[in-house]
Design an enzyme around this catalytic site. Structure first.
Site, short mmCIF file in Angstrom:
data_model
loop_
_atom_site.label_atom_id
_atom_site.label_comp_id
_atom_site.label_asym_id
_atom_site.label_seq_id
_atom_site.Cartn_x
_atom_site.Cartn_y
_atom_site.Cartn_z
N ASP A 43 34.44 -10.14 -14.52
CA ASP A 43 35.70 -10.31 -15.25
C ASP A 43 36.19 -11.76 -15.18
O ASP A 43 35.82 -12.53 -14.28
CB ASP A 43 36.78 -9.36 -14.73
CG ASP A 43 37.08 -9.53 -13.24
OD1 ASP A 43 36.12 -9.70 -12.46
OD2 ASP A 43 38.26 -9.49 -12.86
N GLU B 75 37.73 -8.28 -10.11
CA GLU B 75 37.94 -9.19 -8.99
C GLU B 75 39.20 -10.01 -9.21
O GLU B 75 39.95 -10.28 -8.25
CB GLU B 75 36.72 -10.11 -8.84
CG GLU B 75 36.73 -10.97 -7.58
CD GLU B 75 37.51 -12.27 -7.70
OE1 GLU B 75 37.79 -12.90 -6.67
OE2 GLU B 75 37.83 -12.67 -8.84
#
Length: 387
Positions: free
Chosen positions: A75, A137
């Site tokens: 991400d 994350e």
């Protein structure tokens, strides 16, 4: 066999997927899974609850313990509101830099890790290499724990984890833990001329924010532990980043919401700090309820991840230092998934290409020299595993 892809070409594919944390990462995961399967590598998915996202892990080499794990996240942060001079979802080379969202944080490392797995599969290794790609994350290291647990359950245990967050290929042996809560203070509205009959949510919230100021000041004045003294600053910080509330200047505020973030040095836990904040909130709430029973404070847990503690004779540190030649001492105040691997029983360090100062920025970039240094690291790693 498919045509080989260079690490640069892999990076171009990865950046083209706009995997902002609020959105799905499945298109990228599909591509990575196909990339690996085309090279004879079986990938495994670990889904989130609604199956809109997935982590992915893989294993190359003999089915024995002692693998090196290359850990990254898929991400990225949003680009809205940022002044980009090129398409953030296309890798653009300018002045020795590769611009694009995630080139630095951390699709550059992801590309190198995929290249390393392909190289290990092609050349063969006598000790295994594993890949771990997480999701979410950037919003609190939320996607890694389930992936780590499944890897530990389903794969031969790894001996060393390299988390490739940008460190300019220096070996980072420690980082702070992190956590966040969302605080909702509920007051009671009255006209401000009779404010003593109401409960002002903003002014009550200010008492809790002042608690954060006091604790920061106390921590700054205290003598840090040996481990904490490695960090800048060498204490746990409490931070309020956003606040909103109130209706008008002449009405006691009915609602106030603010976030509180904690960055804990190794040896202290986010949980203990959140507990202390909750205790302060209960004291503030008691005074509010004495004026109006509907007033109160609600605290919602957002995320928490553990610190990375420097390890005595850690296998991951020894490996990373041997491959990089870096013998300096380095810890960072930002958080990573390395602490989560360490908590699960893995030896872990942070070491990846790029500078954290470029992460999340408009025109984010990774220097080509750093990317090449990272690929040299991967080639040496595969050669080391082949011995």
């Amino acid at each position: 066999m498919p045509s080989p892809l260079t690490p640069r070409q892999i990076l171009e594919h990865l950046v083209a997927f706009p995997t902002v944390s609020r959105d799905s990462n499945l298109a990228l995961v599909d591509w990575v899974e196909e990339f690996l399967e085309d090279r004879g590598i079986t990938a495994h998915r670990v889904w989130n609850e609604d199956r809109t996202k997935a982590a992915l892990y893989a294993h190359v080499g003999p089915e024995v313990e002692g693998a090196v794990v290359l850990s990254g996240h898929t991400d990225v942060v949003p680009v809205e509101g940022q002044d980009w001079t090129s398409d953030p979802w296309t890798v653009t080379e300018r002045d020795g830099r590769l611009h694009g969202r995630g080139t630095c944080d951390m699709k550059g490392f992801d590309a190198l890790a995929l290249g390393a797995l392909a190289l290990a599969q092609e050349q063969g290794v006598s000790r295994p290499l594993q890949l771990a790609l997480s999701f979410d994350e950037e919003v609190g290291c939320l996607g890694a724990p389930a992936m780590i647990a499944e890897m530990a359950r389903c794969l031969p245990k790894g001996r060393a984890v390299i988390v490739g967050e940008p460190s300019r290929m220096r070996v980072v042996t420690g980082h702070k833990g992190g956590g966040g809560v969302l605080c909702h203070v509920r007051g009671h509205e009255v006209h401000s001329s009779i404010m003593h009959r109401g409960v002002n949510a903003i002014m009550s919230a200010a008492r809790l924010i002042e608690w954060a100021n006091r604790r920061n000041a106390e921590s700054a004045e205290a003598t840090p532990s040996d481990v904490a003294s490695l960090f800048d600053p060498p204490w746990t910080t409490v931070h309020v980043g956003t606040i909103r509330g109130g209706t008008a200047g002449n009405i006691t505020a009915r609602d106030c919401r603010f976030d509180v973030g904690f960055r804990a040095v190794p040896g202290e836990t986010v949980e203990d700090w959140v507990t202390a904040f909750e205790a302060e909130a209960r004291e503030v709430e008691a005074g509010m309820k004495a004026i109006h029973p509907a007033a109160g404070v609600t605290i919602g847990r957002l995320f928490a991840y553990p610190p990375l503690r420097p390890e005595a004779e850690g296998e991951a540190e020894a490996l990373a230092r041997r491959l990089t030649g870096d013998n300096g001492e380095m810890v960072v105040s930002y958080g990573t998934e390395a602490g989560q691997f360490q908590t699960a029983g893995y030896s872990a360090v942070v070491c990846g290409p790029g500078d954290i100062a470029q992460a999340h920025q408009p025109d984010e970039y990774l220097e080509i020299s750093q990317f090449e240094e990272g690929w040299g690291f991967m080639q040496r790693l595969v050669a080391d595993l082949a011995r």
